[in-house]
Scaffold this motif. Structure first.
Motif, PDB file in Angstrom:
ATOM      1  N   GLY A   1       0.856  -1.194   0.000  1.00 23.15           N
ATOM      2  CA  GLY A   1       0.000   0.000   0.000  1.00 23.15           C
ATOM      3  C   GLY A   1       0.886   1.236   0.000  1.00 23.15           C
TER       4      GLY A   1
ATOM      5  N   VAL B   1       5.833  -8.124  -1.308  1.00 25.07           N
ATOM      6  CA  VAL B   1       4.777  -9.115  -1.501  1.00 25.07           C
ATOM      7  C   VAL B   1       3.444  -8.511  -1.087  1.00 25.07           C
ATOM      8  CG1 VAL B   1       5.168 -10.155   0.784  1.00 25.07           C
ATOM      9  CG2 VAL B   1       4.068 -11.502  -0.976  1.00 25.07           C
ATOM     10  N   ASP B   2       2.375  -8.946  -1.769  1.00 25.91           N
ATOM     11  CA  ASP B   2       1.033  -8.474  -1.414  1.00 25.91           C
ATOM     12  C   ASP B   2       0.071  -9.609  -1.747  1.00 25.91           C
ATOM     13  OD1 ASP B   2      -0.148  -5.314  -1.072  1.00 25.91           O
ATOM     14  OD2 ASP B   2      -1.588  -6.890  -1.585  1.00 25.91           O
ATOM     15  N   ASN B   3      -1.002  -9.720  -0.952  1.00 26.81           N
ATOM     16  CA  ASN B   3      -1.952 -10.791  -1.263  1.00 26.81           C
ATOM     17  C   ASN B   3      -2.951 -10.379  -2.339  1.00 26.81           C
ATOM     18  OD1 ASN B   3      -3.622  -9.122   0.152  1.00 26.81           O
ATOM     19  ND2 ASN B   3      -4.258 -10.621   1.686  1.00 26.81           N
TER      20      ASN B   3
ATOM     21  N   LYS C   1      -2.575  -6.210  -7.895  1.00 26.38           N
ATOM     22  CA  LYS C   1      -1.591  -5.166  -7.588  1.00 26.38           C
ATOM     23  C   LYS C   1      -0.195  -5.625  -7.990  1.00 26.38           C
ATOM     24  CE  LYS C   1      -3.113  -2.427  -3.704  1.00 26.38           C
ATOM     25  NZ  LYS C   1      -3.010  -2.046  -2.304  1.00 26.38           N
TER      26      LYS C   1
ATOM     27  N   CYS D   1       3.747  -4.232   6.611  1.00 26.62           N
ATOM     28  CA  CYS D   1       3.146  -2.934   6.208  1.00 26.62           C
ATOM     29  C   CYS D   1       1.695  -3.116   5.777  1.00 26.62           C
ATOM     30  CB  CYS D   1       3.931  -2.318   5.063  1.00 26.62           C
ATOM     31  SG  CYS D   1       5.656  -2.013   5.415  1.00 26.62           S
ATOM     32  N   VAL D   2       0.996  -4.054   6.386  1.00 29.01           N
ATOM     33  CA  VAL D   2      -0.411  -4.241   5.999  1.00 29.01           C
ATOM     34  C   VAL D   2      -1.281  -3.222   6.727  1.00 29.01           C
ATOM     35  CG1 VAL D   2      -0.169  -6.662   5.380  1.00 29.01           C
ATOM     36  CG2 VAL D   2      -0.738  -6.059   7.731  1.00 29.01           C
ATOM     37  N   ASN D   3      -2.505  -3.083   6.226  1.00 29.62           N
ATOM     38  CA  ASN D   3      -3.382  -2.051   6.776  1.00 29.62           C
ATOM     39  C   ASN D   3      -3.902  -2.413   8.167  1.00 29.62           C
ATOM     40  OD1 ASN D   3      -4.388  -3.978   4.998  1.00 29.62           O
ATOM     41  ND2 ASN D   3      -6.343  -2.960   4.823  1.00 29.62           N
TER      42      ASN D   3
ATOM     43  N   TYR E   1      -5.182  -8.374  10.198  1.00 27.87           N
ATOM     44  CA  TYR E   1      -4.257  -8.576   9.064  1.00 27.87           C
ATOM     45  C   TYR E   1      -2.821  -8.706   9.578  1.00 27.87           C
ATOM     46  CZ  TYR E   1      -8.389  -6.792   6.724  1.00 27.87           C
ATOM     47  OH  TYR E   1      -9.685  -6.605   6.314  1.00 27.87           O
TER      48      TYR E   1
ATOM     49  N   VAL F   1      -0.547 -12.006   8.963  1.00 26.50           N
ATOM     50  CA  VAL F   1       0.788 -11.940   8.376  1.00 26.50           C
ATOM     51  C   VAL F   1       1.829 -12.521   9.341  1.00 26.50           C
ATOM     52  CG1 VAL F   1       2.610 -10.299   7.759  1.00 26.50           C
ATOM     53  CG2 VAL F   1       0.360 -10.088   6.729  1.00 26.50           C
TER      54      VAL F   1
ATOM     55  N   SER G   1       3.529  -0.780  10.131  1.00 29.15           N
ATOM     56  CA  SER G   1       2.148  -0.294  10.224  1.00 29.15           C
ATOM     57  C   SER G   1       1.960   0.398  11.565  1.00 29.15           C
ATOM     58  CB  SER G   1       1.163  -1.457  10.155  1.00 29.15           C
ATOM     59  OG  SER G   1       1.300  -2.160   8.954  1.00 29.15           O
ATOM     60  N   THR G   2       1.065   1.390  11.585  1.00 31.80           N
ATOM     61  CA  THR G   2       0.777   2.074  12.845  1.00 31.80           C
ATOM     62  C   THR G   2      -0.115   1.179  13.692  1.00 31.80           C
ATOM     63  OG1 THR G   2       0.853   4.122  11.654  1.00 31.80           O
ATOM     64  CG2 THR G   2      -0.145   4.195  13.831  1.00 31.80           C
TER      65      THR G   2
ATOM     66  N   GLU H   1       6.669   4.816  10.507  1.00 32.76           N
ATOM     67  CA  GLU H   1       6.921   5.748   9.405  1.00 32.76           C
ATOM     68  C   GLU H   1       6.158   7.024   9.688  1.00 32.76           C
ATOM     69  OE1 GLU H   1       4.213   6.623   7.542  1.00 32.76           O
ATOM     70  OE2 GLU H   1       2.919   5.178   8.562  1.00 32.76           O
TER      71      GLU H   1
ATOM     72  N   CYS I   1      -4.990   7.879   8.048  1.00 30.25           N
ATOM     73  CA  CYS I   1      -4.213   7.829   9.291  1.00 30.25           C
ATOM     74  C   CYS I   1      -4.850   8.573  10.449  1.00 30.25           C
ATOM     75  CB  CYS I   1      -2.814   8.347   9.031  1.00 30.25           C
ATOM     76  SG  CYS I   1      -1.859   7.199   8.045  1.00 30.25           S
TER      77      CYS I   1
ATOM     78  N   ARG J   1      -9.907   7.942   1.161  1.00 25.78           N
ATOM     79  CA  ARG J   1     -10.304   7.341   2.445  1.00 25.78           C
ATOM     80  C   ARG J   1     -10.587   8.440   3.478  1.00 25.78           C
ATOM     81  NH1 ARG J   1      -5.651   2.826   3.176  1.00 25.78           N
ATOM     82  NH2 ARG J   1      -4.406   4.438   2.155  1.00 25.78           N
TER      83      ARG J   1
HETATM   84  C1  UDX Z   1      -0.633   1.879   6.124  1.00 25.06           C
HETATM   85  C2  UDX Z   1      -0.393   1.211   7.458  1.00 25.06           C
HETATM   86  O1  UDX Z   1      -0.513  -0.127   7.345  1.00 25.06           O
HETATM   87  C3  UDX Z   1      -1.235   1.829   8.485  1.00 25.06           C
HETATM   88  O2  UDX Z   1      -1.083   1.227   9.710  1.00 25.06           O
HETATM   89  C4  UDX Z   1      -0.790   3.211   8.543  1.00 25.06           C
HETATM   90  O3  UDX Z   1      -1.316   3.886   9.623  1.00 25.06           O
HETATM   91  C5  UDX Z   1      -1.194   3.888   7.283  1.00 25.06           C
HETATM   92  O4  UDX Z   1      -0.675   3.269   6.237  1.00 25.06           O
HETATM   93  P1  UDX Z   1      -1.544   1.766   3.839  1.00 25.06           P
HETATM   94  O5  UDX Z   1      -0.196   1.453   3.315  1.00 25.06           O
HETATM   95  O6  UDX Z   1      -2.138   3.093   3.563  1.00 25.06           O
HETATM   96  O7  UDX Z   1      -1.590   1.526   5.409  1.00 25.06           O
HETATM   97  O8  UDX Z   1      -2.560   0.631   3.577  1.00 25.06           O
HETATM   98  P2  UDX Z   1      -3.078   0.037   2.238  1.00 25.06           P
HETATM   99  O9  UDX Z   1      -2.862   1.005   1.132  1.00 25.06           O
HETATM  100  O10 UDX Z   1      -4.432  -0.479   2.548  1.00 25.06           O
HETATM  101  O11 UDX Z   1      -2.077  -1.168   1.988  1.00 25.06           O
HETATM  102  C6  UDX Z   1      -2.020  -2.342   2.691  1.00 25.06           C
HETATM  103  C7  UDX Z   1      -1.606  -3.451   1.734  1.00 25.06           C
HETATM  104  O12 UDX Z   1      -1.438  -4.665   2.448  1.00 25.06           O
HETATM  105  C8  UDX Z   1      -2.631  -3.717   0.633  1.00 25.06           C
HETATM  106  O13 UDX Z   1      -2.000  -3.647  -0.619  1.00 25.06           O
HETATM  107  C9  UDX Z   1      -3.130  -5.122   0.941  1.00 25.06           C
HETATM  108  O14 UDX Z   1      -3.488  -5.843  -0.214  1.00 25.06           O
HETATM  109  C10 UDX Z   1      -1.949  -5.719   1.661  1.00 25.06           C
HETATM  110  N1  UDX Z   1      -2.292  -6.856   2.530  1.00 25.06           N
HETATM  111  C11 UDX Z   1      -3.284  -6.758   3.434  1.00 25.06           C
HETATM  112  C12 UDX Z   1      -1.564  -8.039   2.405  1.00 25.06           C
HETATM  113  O15 UDX Z   1      -0.661  -8.138   1.571  1.00 25.06           O
HETATM  114  N2  UDX Z   1      -1.883  -9.077   3.216  1.00 25.06           N
HETATM  115  C13 UDX Z   1      -2.871  -9.020   4.127  1.00 25.06           C
HETATM  116  O16 UDX Z   1      -3.125  -9.993   4.839  1.00 25.06           O
HETATM  117  C14 UDX Z   1      -3.596  -7.814   4.249  1.00 25.06           C
END
Ligand code: UDX
Ligand code: UDX
Length: 435
Positions: free
Chosen positions: A9, A29-31, A35, A83-85, A98, A102, A121-122, A152, A265, A332
């Motif tokens: 993200g 990596v991302d699930n 993307k 770095c997941v949400n 999440y 992970v 992640s925060t 961050e 955020c 958002r």
């Molecule tokens: C981030 C931080 O995670 C959050 O805590 C912080 O405060 C703000 O920014 P952000 O990068 O904006 O969030 O989130 P997002 O754009 O939603 O990206 C998260 C990514 O993680 C997505 O691409 C999602 O597909 C991926 N993800 C989510 C995984 O790869 N695996 C999972 O199990 C869940």
């Protein structure tokens, strides 16, 4: 060093491309397979200035790669970023499912080699301890790892610059070995920028992030409070805040009033911090006031529109700006939509334009009337609302706008226009905090 980043993200992708640019070998990596497929072709899933250039540079150098298989990423990285949400739940608590998922996936793929797992992640204080427990519980015997917190502080729209020229680097670690690895990782950035480094405990690092975001949000709410009192008292908030901000102890940044803060955020982090204070038995009234004033910022704006236009049913209203702030396509928690939703409920016909956020908005609000440029938005409109301060709106030809509108009224939620110039051009003008 070999680094893996889980989640691509805003935070993860920025971290990945910047670390590759600093000379590390990074696997992201991302699930979300879509993307990853795009990223492999050099297409960024988000609009962020400078992102596509760094993506291309990183991939050409062979130091930046993308996979959709977490096992491969965990095996490669000696440092693994999570770095997941972490979105808000209904009750305001941070949703950590999440992060847990992970952590379990990381655990399942760890071998006997030492790894540093980094919470980027925060998250609320004590989350890193939970991540450690989870990895211990679900990992095989003999795995060697530490969990550190490395928050961050990047802002969307300036994410790359904020990462490459940080005000500080915070490393929360309770292990000397992990701290050494993190310092090695950031050495090229520290050498290049001289950024101050703070080596703190894991819990302190987690609180630094929530504390910093709450303080910034508090400044914005304070500015909105001053704007509200200025409107009622017949003073000018821009004059008042300008002079307040000149005090070096206060500073003028993040003291701009408007229709409230949004984004992924501040609203989420403040809600989570509020919950943390409650759980720890600490008075949270200051944080709740920050939230309350933020809500009143966009509510008062709607009230102004309603007071001036009287009946909203059937009236055509043009809205400029959908993103929660300029230079991003992120919608958002954007205040624009809080306003749009309520005006639509009252029967208004809403036309919108945003330079970057319309594709995302179309997905969530397919039945809005999307226009190709600002002038199409105002054609025949009975009011113009400015919700995001994009540069291109500041130079609009107000004479032309007036000609096109049915009724020339501007509600400027970000004070982008000069009040006198707008009035001279024949508009009724309502800014924020301007009597
Ligand atoms: C981030 C931080 O995670 C959050 O805590 C912080 O405060 C703000 O920014 P952000 O990068 O904006 O969030 O989130 P997002 O754009 O939603 O990206 C998260 C990514 O993680 C997505 O691409 C999602 O597909 C991926 N993800 C989510 C995984 O790869 N695996 C999972 O199990 C869940
Ligand atoms: C924020 C923090 O600034 C960043 O350090 C953290 O890592 C993530 O959260 P971001 O949400 O990307 O960054 O944007 P930011 O520039 O902080 O703006 C947040 C919101 O506050 C926007 O809606 C913006 O319009 C609003 N804002 C900001 C104001 O209303 N007034 C101001 O003076 C500043």
């Amino acid at each position: 060093m070999k680094v893996s980043v889980i989640g691509t993200g805003y935070v993860g992708l920025t971290t990945g491309v910047c670390l590759a640019d600093l000379g590390h070998t990074v696997l992201c990596v991302d699930n979300n397979a879509e993307k990853i497929a795009g990223l492999k072709k050099g297409i960024s899933p988000i609009f962020e200035p400078g992102m596509e250039e760094l993506l291309e540079k990183g991939m050409k150098s062979g130091r930046l790669g993308f996979v959709d298989d977490i096992a491969g990423a965990v095996k490669q990285g000696e440092i693994i970023f999570i770095c997941v949400n972490t979105p808000s739940r209904e009750d305001g608590k941070a949703e950590l499912k999440y992060v847990e998922k992970v952590a379990k996936e990381v655990a399942a793929n760890l071998d006997g080699n030492y790894r540093v797992i980094v919470d980027k992640s925060t998250v609320p204080v004590k989350t890193a301890e939970k991540v450690r427990e989870t990895i211990e519980r679900y990992g095989t015997e003999g795995i060697k790892f530490d969990v550190v917190s490395n928050p961050e502080f990047l802002r969307e729209g300036t994410a790359i610059k904020d990462t490459m020229e940080p005000d500080r680097i915070v490393i929360g670690s309770d292990s000397e070995k992990a701290t050494k690895k993190m310092l090695e990782l950031y050495k090229p950035l520290i050498d290049r920028t001289g950024a101050p480094v703070r080596l703190v405990s894991v819990r302190s690092a987690e609180l630094i992030k929530h504390g910093a975001n709450t303080f910034l949000a508090m400044k914005i709410s304070f500015a909105n409070l001053i704007a509200q009192v200025c409107e009622e008292a017949g003073a000018d908030a821009l004059e008042v805040l300008d002079a307040i901000g000149l005090d070096e102890r206060i500073g003028s940044r993040f003291l701009t009033p408007g229709i409230g803060f949004g984004g992924s955020c501040f609203p989420k982090d403040i809600a989570a911090f509020n919950r943390t204070l409650g759980i720890l038995g600490v008075d949270s009234s200051l944080v709740r006031a920050v939230e309350q004033i933020n809500k009143s910022a966009w509510q008062r704006f709607i009230h102004k529109v309603e007071k001036e236009l009287w009946v909203l049913d059937g009236k055509v209203i043009g809205v400029l700006g959908l993103a929660f702030k300029p230079d991003t396509d992120d919608i958002r928690n954007a205040p624009a939509f809080k306003i749009i939703e309520e005006l639509r409920e009252k029967g208004s016909v809403i036309r919108v334009y945003d330079p970057k956020a319309m594709d995302r908005a179309r997905v969530e609000y397919p039945d809005l009337e999307f226009c190709g440029d600002p002038y199409a938005v105002v054609k025949g409109a009975e009011a113009l609302l400015v919700c995001t301060e994009w540069e291109e709106f500041k130079t609009l030809d107000l004479g032309r706008v007036k000609e096109l509108m049915q009724v020339p009224i501007i509600f400027d939620g970000r004070n982008i226009f000069d009040k006198n110039a707008a009035e001279k051009a024949g508009f009724r003008y309502f800014g924020i905090g301007r009597a």
